[in-house]
Design a protein around this motif. Structure first.
Motif, PDB file in Angstrom:
ATOM      1  N   SER A 166       1.227  -1.501  -0.350  1.00 29.95           N
ATOM      2  CA  SER A 166      -0.037  -0.287   0.076  1.00 29.95           C
ATOM      3  C   SER A 166       1.066   1.405  -0.296  1.00 29.95           C
ATOM      4  N   LEU A 167       1.608   0.932  -0.899  1.00 31.80           N
ATOM      5  CA  LEU A 167       2.760   2.595  -0.699  1.00 31.80           C
ATOM      6  C   LEU A 167       2.421   3.744  -1.241  1.00 31.80           C
ATOM      7  N   LYS A 168       2.724   4.620  -0.794  1.00 30.77           N
ATOM      8  CA  LYS A 168       1.927   6.093  -1.145  1.00 30.77           C
ATOM      9  C   LYS A 168       3.167   6.880  -1.852  1.00 30.77           C
ATOM     10  N   PRO A 169       2.719   7.942  -2.360  1.00 28.41           N
ATOM     11  CA  PRO A 169       3.838   9.200  -2.809  1.00 28.41           C
ATOM     12  C   PRO A 169       4.515   9.380  -1.423  1.00 28.41           C
ATOM     13  N   GLU A 170       4.433   9.978  -0.881  1.00 25.06           N
ATOM     14  CA  GLU A 170       5.350  10.409   0.382  1.00 25.06           C
ATOM     15  C   GLU A 170       6.120   8.946   1.413  1.00 25.06           C
ATOM     16  N   ASP A 171       6.514   8.017   0.631  1.00 25.46           N
ATOM     17  CA  ASP A 171       6.894   7.113   1.086  1.00 25.46           C
ATOM     18  C   ASP A 171       7.932   6.746   0.824  1.00 25.46           C
ATOM     19  N   THR A 172       8.563   7.675  -0.724  1.00 27.57           N
ATOM     20  CA  THR A 172       9.412   7.398  -1.434  1.00 27.57           C
ATOM     21  C   THR A 172      11.093   8.255  -0.734  1.00 27.57           C
ATOM     22  N   ALA A 173      11.951   7.847  -0.155  1.00 23.07           N
ATOM     23  CA  ALA A 173      12.997   7.950  -0.181  1.00 23.07           C
ATOM     24  C   ALA A 173      13.673   7.410  -0.540  1.00 23.07           C
ATOM     25  N   ASP A 174      15.318   7.764  -0.070  1.00 18.98           N
ATOM     26  CA  ASP A 174      16.011   6.729   0.239  1.00 18.98           C
ATOM     27  C   ASP A 174      16.737   5.668   1.227  1.00 18.98           C
ATOM     28  N   TYR A 175      15.824   4.707   1.279  1.00 21.11           N
ATOM     29  CA  TYR A 175      15.818   3.148   2.149  1.00 21.11           C
ATOM     30  C   TYR A 175      17.331   3.045   2.617  1.00 21.11           C
ATOM     31  N   HIS A 176      17.595   2.958   3.925  1.00 17.61           N
ATOM     32  CA  HIS A 176      18.772   2.771   4.152  1.00 17.61           C
ATOM     33  C   HIS A 176      18.447   1.437   5.247  1.00 17.61           C
ATOM     34  N   CYS A 177      19.135   0.626   5.127  1.00 19.69           N
ATOM     35  CA  CYS A 177      19.688  -1.062   6.652  1.00 19.69           C
ATOM     36  C   CYS A 177      20.196  -0.562   7.487  1.00 19.69           C
ATOM     37  N   THR A 178      20.878  -1.018   8.478  1.00 16.27           N
ATOM     38  CA  THR A 178      21.481  -0.165   9.630  1.00 16.27           C
ATOM     39  C   THR A 178      21.537  -1.706  10.887  1.00 16.27           C
TER      40      THR A 178
END
Length: 122
Positions: free
Chosen positions: A85-97
């Protein structure tokens, strides 16, 4: 020392799904808490989700709870982030840590991947 490599990002329409993977090197990976953070230009890094070393405990940001699921397979040294259920506001660079404790602050984590871009179109 742990090295992390993210994959699975891409372009998806709103309402769609993506699964991100975080592959780790290092035989001690199973001892670490693993988290996902995301960042957009001009904004601070935002906590998304985290999972305990055993996978038995998870935490989510309010903005993604019920839509995202974090999981891990220690035999494969991999952590996943299933995003529905992705939303436009989920747009980002995703990093794991990876780090020693379950925390929502980025400075509590010692090891970081380079990130994978997720773009959600409206």
């Amino acid at each position: 020392q742990v090295q992390l490599v993210e994959s699975g990002g891409g372009l998806v329409q709103a309402g769609g799904s993506l699964r991100l993977s975080c592959a780790a090197s290092g035989h001690t990976f199973s001892r670490y808490v693993v988290g996902w953070f995301r960042q957009t230009p001009g904004k601070e890094r935002e906590f998304v989700a985290a999972i305990s070393w055993s996978g038995g405990y998870t935490e989510y940001a309010d903005s993604v709870r019920g839509r995202f699921t974090i999981s891990r397979d220690n035999a494969k040294n991999t952590v996943y982030l299933q995003m529905n259920s992705l939303k436009p506001e989920d747009t980002a660079d995703y990093h794991c840590t990876a780090g020693d404790k379950m925390r929502r602050r980025d400075y509590d984590y010692a090891y970081w991947g380079q990130g994978t871009q997720v773009t959600v179109s409206s």
